[in-house]
Design a protein around this motif. Structure first.
Motif, PDB file in Angstrom:
ATOM      1  N   ASP A 178      -6.426   7.074  -2.533  1.00 34.24           N
ATOM      2  CA  ASP A 178      -6.142   5.922  -3.390  1.00 34.24           C
ATOM      3  C   ASP A 178      -4.766   5.391  -3.051  1.00 34.24           C
ATOM      4  OD1 ASP A 178      -8.283   5.399  -5.125  1.00 34.24           O
ATOM      5  OD2 ASP A 178      -7.785   7.169  -6.333  1.00 34.24           O
ATOM      6  N   ILE A 179      -4.690   4.160  -2.583  1.00 35.90           N
ATOM      7  CA  ILE A 179      -3.363   3.573  -2.409  1.00 35.90           C
ATOM      8  C   ILE A 179      -2.961   3.022  -3.769  1.00 35.90           C
ATOM      9  CG2 ILE A 179      -1.978   1.862  -1.201  1.00 35.90           C
ATOM     10  CD1 ILE A 179      -3.567   2.302   1.241  1.00 35.90           C
ATOM     11  N   ALA A 180      -2.080   3.749  -4.439  1.00 31.41           N
ATOM     12  CA  ALA A 180      -1.735   3.429  -5.825  1.00 31.41           C
ATOM     13  C   ALA A 180      -0.868   2.185  -5.900  1.00 31.41           C
ATOM     14  CB  ALA A 180      -1.022   4.618  -6.471  1.00 31.41           C
ATOM     15  N   ALA A 181      -0.037   1.967  -4.893  1.00 31.66           N
ATOM     16  CA  ALA A 181       0.844   0.799  -4.899  1.00 31.66           C
ATOM     17  C   ALA A 181       1.422   0.600  -3.513  1.00 31.66           C
ATOM     18  CB  ALA A 181       1.993   0.997  -5.903  1.00 31.66           C
ATOM     19  N   VAL A 182       1.766  -0.660  -3.242  1.00 33.79           N
ATOM     20  CA  VAL A 182       2.522  -0.992  -2.037  1.00 33.79           C
ATOM     21  C   VAL A 182       3.842  -1.591  -2.494  1.00 33.79           C
ATOM     22  CG1 VAL A 182       2.605  -2.437   0.031  1.00 33.79           C
ATOM     23  CG2 VAL A 182       0.450  -1.359  -0.650  1.00 33.79           C
ATOM     24  N   ILE A 183       4.935  -1.127  -1.906  1.00 30.90           N
ATOM     25  CA  ILE A 183       6.259  -1.627  -2.266  1.00 30.90           C
ATOM     26  C   ILE A 183       6.871  -2.245  -1.013  1.00 30.90           C
ATOM     27  CG2 ILE A 183       8.566  -0.989  -3.089  1.00 30.90           C
ATOM     28  CD1 ILE A 183       7.200   1.493  -4.402  1.00 30.90           C
ATOM     29  N   GLY A 184       7.336  -3.494  -1.115  1.00 32.77           N
ATOM     30  CA  GLY A 184       7.904  -4.161   0.042  1.00 32.77           C
ATOM     31  C   GLY A 184       9.277  -4.742  -0.242  1.00 32.77           C
ATOM     32  N   ARG A 193      -2.818  -7.462  -2.511  1.00 34.35           N
ATOM     33  CA  ARG A 193      -3.523  -7.802  -3.758  1.00 34.35           C
ATOM     34  C   ARG A 193      -4.980  -8.167  -3.493  1.00 34.35           C
ATOM     35  NH1 ARG A 193       1.956 -10.814  -5.465  1.00 34.35           N
ATOM     36  NH2 ARG A 193       3.009  -8.962  -6.327  1.00 34.35           N
ATOM     37  N   ALA A 194      -5.266  -8.735  -2.304  1.00 32.56           N
ATOM     38  CA  ALA A 194      -6.668  -9.029  -1.971  1.00 32.56           C
ATOM     39  C   ALA A 194      -7.500  -7.753  -1.948  1.00 32.56           C
ATOM     40  CB  ALA A 194      -6.752  -9.743  -0.620  1.00 32.56           C
ATOM     41  N   HIS A 195      -6.838  -6.618  -1.742  1.00 30.80           N
ATOM     42  CA  HIS A 195      -7.541  -5.336  -1.767  1.00 30.80           C
ATOM     43  C   HIS A 195      -7.511  -4.698  -3.161  1.00 30.80           C
ATOM     44  CE1 HIS A 195      -8.559  -4.458   2.513  1.00 30.80           C
ATOM     45  NE2 HIS A 195      -7.675  -5.412   2.726  1.00 30.80           N
ATOM     46  N   GLY A 196      -6.997  -5.457  -4.142  1.00 32.45           N
ATOM     47  CA  GLY A 196      -6.992  -4.942  -5.511  1.00 32.45           C
ATOM     48  C   GLY A 196      -5.918  -3.907  -5.762  1.00 32.45           C
ATOM     49  N   ILE A 197      -4.864  -3.930  -4.959  1.00 33.19           N
ATOM     50  CA  ILE A 197      -3.793  -2.937  -5.075  1.00 33.19           C
ATOM     51  C   ILE A 197      -2.515  -3.631  -5.522  1.00 33.19           C
ATOM     52  CG2 ILE A 197      -2.345  -1.346  -3.722  1.00 33.19           C
ATOM     53  CD1 ILE A 197      -4.854  -0.970  -1.907  1.00 33.19           C
ATOM     54  N   PRO A 198      -1.775  -3.039  -6.483  1.00 32.83           N
ATOM     55  CA  PRO A 198      -0.529  -3.674  -6.946  1.00 32.83           C
ATOM     56  C   PRO A 198       0.524  -3.706  -5.838  1.00 32.83           C
ATOM     57  CG  PRO A 198      -1.165  -1.835  -8.384  1.00 32.83           C
ATOM     58  CD  PRO A 198      -2.074  -1.794  -7.204  1.00 32.83           C
ATOM     59  N   PHE A 199       1.238  -4.830  -5.752  1.00 31.58           N
ATOM     60  CA  PHE A 199       2.344  -4.969  -4.797  1.00 31.58           C
ATOM     61  C   PHE A 199       3.627  -5.172  -5.585  1.00 31.58           C
ATOM     62  CE2 PHE A 199       5.356  -7.253  -2.213  1.00 31.58           C
ATOM     63  CZ  PHE A 199       5.236  -6.666  -0.957  1.00 31.58           C
ATOM     64  N   HIS A 200       4.642  -4.391  -5.290  1.00 29.75           N
ATOM     65  CA  HIS A 200       5.941  -4.530  -5.954  1.00 29.75           C
ATOM     66  C   HIS A 200       6.975  -4.993  -4.952  1.00 29.75           C
ATOM     67  CE1 HIS A 200       4.222  -2.304  -9.293  1.00 29.75           C
ATOM     68  NE2 HIS A 200       3.831  -1.384  -8.426  1.00 29.75           N
ATOM     69  N   HIS A 201       7.671  -6.072  -5.282  1.00 30.03           N
ATOM     70  CA  HIS A 201       8.734  -6.563  -4.407  1.00 30.03           C
ATOM     71  C   HIS A 201      10.078  -6.001  -4.861  1.00 30.03           C
ATOM     72  CE1 HIS A 201      11.514 -10.017  -3.018  1.00 30.03           C
ATOM     73  NE2 HIS A 201      11.408  -9.106  -2.082  1.00 30.03           N
ATOM     74  N   VAL A 202      10.721  -5.236  -3.995  1.00 35.67           N
ATOM     75  CA  VAL A 202      12.055  -4.703  -4.287  1.00 35.67           C
ATOM     76  C   VAL A 202      12.992  -5.159  -3.165  1.00 35.67           C
ATOM     77  CG1 VAL A 202      13.453  -2.639  -4.625  1.00 35.67           C
ATOM     78  CG2 VAL A 202      11.068  -2.656  -5.402  1.00 35.67           C
ATOM     79  N   PRO A 203      13.798  -6.189  -3.413  1.00 35.14           N
ATOM     80  CA  PRO A 203      14.705  -6.673  -2.358  1.00 35.14           C
ATOM     81  C   PRO A 203      15.758  -5.616  -2.028  1.00 35.14           C
ATOM     82  CG  PRO A 203      14.584  -8.212  -4.223  1.00 35.14           C
ATOM     83  CD  PRO A 203      13.962  -6.930  -4.666  1.00 35.14           C
ATOM     84  N   PHE A 204      16.207  -5.621  -0.777  1.00 35.89           N
ATOM     85  CA  PHE A 204      17.241  -4.697  -0.328  1.00 35.89           C
ATOM     86  C   PHE A 204      18.458  -5.469   0.165  1.00 35.89           C
ATOM     87  CE2 PHE A 204      16.132  -0.121   0.042  1.00 35.89           C
ATOM     88  CZ  PHE A 204      14.942  -0.148  -0.658  1.00 35.89           C
ATOM     89  N   PRO A 205      19.242  -6.022  -0.767  1.00 33.89           N
ATOM     90  CA  PRO A 205      20.447  -6.732  -0.321  1.00 33.89           C
ATOM     91  C   PRO A 205      21.434  -5.739   0.287  1.00 33.89           C
ATOM     92  CG  PRO A 205      20.468  -6.457  -2.703  1.00 33.89           C
ATOM     93  CD  PRO A 205      19.136  -5.958  -2.231  1.00 33.89           C
ATOM     94  N   ALA A 206      22.237  -6.221   1.235  1.00 33.56           N
ATOM     95  CA  ALA A 206      23.162  -5.349   1.957  1.00 33.56           C
ATOM     96  C   ALA A 206      24.054  -4.559   0.999  1.00 33.56           C
ATOM     97  CB  ALA A 206      24.006  -6.168   2.930  1.00 33.56           C
TER      98      ALA A 206
END
Lengths: 290, 290, 290, 290
Positions: A123-129, A139-152
């Protein structure tokens, strides 16, 4: 893949100092309870004098469940001075993974396709990018995507957020699918033996940044990819799997990048699959893949 | 392999700054003299803006011999500002090689077998060893064997002797077939572009001594071999060919050594063959293999 | 991938009976018009006495467009008695493909991922399936999916429908991505040189149905996949690309199916890419891949 | 290679119908006598319901010799209804091989080199050739060479002579190193499980004569070699090992022959080594390589 689903099995993995009679002790224990072994692999490391095994038993052949097996086997493990990392996996429990990505999508596309087609049992519980480019396909695969920016100047905070998002799923695998950010030491520790990275070179060649560029400058005739457990030492953790592909003088850096992708995604998928099936045992900085 | 022997051919190799019309100029020159091209390969390096080619012409289709071709082509080469390393090989002239060995015989056995069975078109003029273990097999093939000991305090003298023995054959290739001694810088210079080494790792991984031991410690899943031109920088010269073979946790260092031998000998033989056929062009620290 | 987009180029492919001066004639023609050649490959087939070439010219270096090049080059082609299949591709025109599928999704997932990430430069104009299992993923990529059922007694009608759907896109490639239906002879003819199949064996081993099952029974130690042009002879068309992967006695038929998928999708993607870039020339039942 | 010689070991190989408790029974038997297992491999074939194992025990850890082990284990084998082919090899007894050759020398050169350098632990008792081309190199290694001509009308008599020459050595392996003559059925029977052939194709592709010619005509992109046990069915016996090498449109039949040789000799050497180490078990027409 089609056909009758595999029957439920318990996967026992185990390491202890080598001595006479270990196999007899373990297989005797299983036989005494009627356990039907369907897969068994052993390895003795002559350098360290340690013994390792992976055994797969039909769940239905034993008179107790996974917890019962763990409880009863604990006495054997103690008797044999086993490493505390011995375990019993239950194939009836579907494992969970969280995937960390950046912009490059080839590994994520590949994992999603494998899960969707039933090839990879997770189970891919989440993708974090740290970018949003892969949000839609996730999301097309029905999986939650979380955006976490990585500023310098905010990487520590970003990792705190990633850690929170990952840990709420208590995943069996944290997959760095071309994540491009170096995990801080405390996360390496917390996720030890669960964080799996794909590095785009044949390690130990071309550690660090821009390995395809380095490979082009050196003029190598094969490029590779390495799937390994993440440790605090950059690109130096235990190697699970590697593969290579031939290149020649006509290939530009962009060609290496393109050819390398096919190796990266396949190598990561193999390594992840073996990890989830309990096939990978770690001893020191080396792995056994049973 | 049996059949009709190949007809005599001239092999032109050539590099110059890229510009419009180079191929037209060269092929026009050849066509004007009736030259029948049977093999042609080109490469433009976009980074350096250089152009390279290898062309094979039927000797019988030209109204002059190799010297005549060299003489007439010199004007084209000058016009195109070619590198001074351009050349015309004549397949009617059998190339010569000298082989340097130590104790390990797998590469030498392999080369001797290839020459004896007519697969590798080269005269092995002499074999030089710092031990005598390979003297008998060399002489059984009718080839002179010279023993030059390398005492710890007499390496410079030993190399002077090796140099004398090698240079009297003016060989097209000096093959370090697991020679295990580091060439001094002056010999690297003198034999530049002719000294070919087989290193028993997938370079740039595991430079220097005991690469299989290093590979075992690191726990890699593939081991390799690298055939390269020798330069003053240890194991850092232009790579001609590389190959790998799969290993696993069950392989001891001795197993790696054994498996690696099969890759070493095949990789060396391929690289040497390409060198002798004029297929390898060097630009900076990289090779083109046409 | 990333970086500056490639400048527009014209790709000339060409075959004619071999004779002296062909390269000079073609490169002379291009040089006369200022054409800057950035890639050139040649092959002479000694058995048939034919000559083949692929040349890539910077569009901006010529004073006319692709149509102008075709028009002017026609005289050269005629003079050299070229095969009528010679052509000039314009990289400024994005090629189109239609993909035919059944239930197995690994090849389609892979192609969609490659297109979405910008790796494969093609418009997938439509996907046609004889089942609906792959409709959702296709549409998630913004591509039309057409369901054409193939009842046992209605295959001819189904193929008529497929032909209509395909032909309205006039595609450069019709990709049989594990389509599992045998194309009728008239479609093989109509799509000759454009219909590309991936067969799940190392042809000519295991032609026809259930190749992995056949491979398991025979006990082979490697399995493979073959990307080839479709002809009326089942699995006997010109081979574009093949690859293999190692298997062992522990692998069940299902394991072969799983391992084989990784080879199938990569082999198909390579073959399709080469086809679209005009790298594949066909002569008799063999291909040259430049 | 170098280092301390391996201590003497007994290698037990064994197959029986699968059931609960087999591993416990065997390892219990060994443990009861103090047997230290240094290598163990198992395989259950779900199709046939058979179980197979290979176990390596330190000779010095048991209170009896190989004959004693065989005698005592016979009771276990009977209890488990083992195949009569179960056996105990003693690594203290050096195995013998007889090699059959024709004109092509690459496999013989390779085997001789491996034996001479101590890599392959076997006595080559004799080499038998239907031509004399390989007599000198054989004798240079101190091995008897027997010339047995194979006239078109005297093959039966020739095979009678070969049989006599082979059988007087009672060899553990009869190696057909590109022998090019089809063994008669009675020799296939007599040498069943001991006669090892190297076929110069990736079987089951290109059975029979001139496989490289067939491969060239078909236009394959990889060629291969197959090491297999000889049976009365031509090129259809149980496969021990296979490997492949990439070829392209530029390769003539002679190039395929040359490239193929490198695969043939390495594949044969691997297969022979595994056979001699008791790693190859045969079940039906398939092998397990432990």
């Amino acid at each position: 893949m089609a056909g009758v689903p595999d029957p439920q099995r318990y996967v026992l993995t185990f390491g202890c100092p080598d001595r006479t009679g270990i196999i007899a002790r373990i297989s005797g224990f299983l036989a005494d309870h009627g356990g039907m072994i369907v897969e068994a692999a052993y390895h003795t490391d002559p350098d360290s004098g340690w013994f390792f095994t992976r055994q797969v038993v039909l769940a239905g052949s034993l008179p107790f469940d996974a917890a019962g097996l763990r409880e009863r086997f604990a006495a054997v493990a103690e008797e044999l001075s086993a490493e505390s990392s011995w375990q019993v996996r239950d194939t009836g429990e579907r494992p969970r993974a969280v995937v960390l990505v950046s912009k490059a999508g080839h590994c994520l596309y590949d994992l999603l396709g494998r899960v969707a087609s039933g090839e990879l049992d997770v189970d891919i519980a989440a993708v974090i990018g740290n970018h949003t480019s892969l949000a839609d396909i996730t999301r097309a695969h029905g999986i939650p995507f979380h955006h976490v920016p990585f500023p310098a100047d905010g990487k520590a905070e970003a990792f705190t957020e990633v850690r929170k998002l990952v840990d709420e799923h208590d995943p069996h695998a944290v997959v760095l699918a071309r994540f491009m950010q170096v995990l801080p030491a405390d996360l390496c520790d917390e996720w030890a033996g669960r964080a799996i990275n794909i590095h785009h070179s044949f390690l130990p060649s071309f550690i660090g940044a821009r390995p395809y560029h380095q490979a082009h400058v050196r003029g190598v005739k094969l490029i590779g990819a390495t799937c390994h457990y993440v440790t605090a030492d950059l690109d130096a953790g235990p190697i699970i799997e590697q593969d290579v592909i031939r290149v020649d003088h006509g290939d530009s850096v962009d060609d290496l990048v393109r050819k390398g992708r096919d190796i990266e995604k396949v190598t990561l998928a193999r390594g992840l699959r073996w990890h989830l099936e309990g096939r990978v045992l770690v001893h020191g900085n080396r792995t056994m893949v049973f």
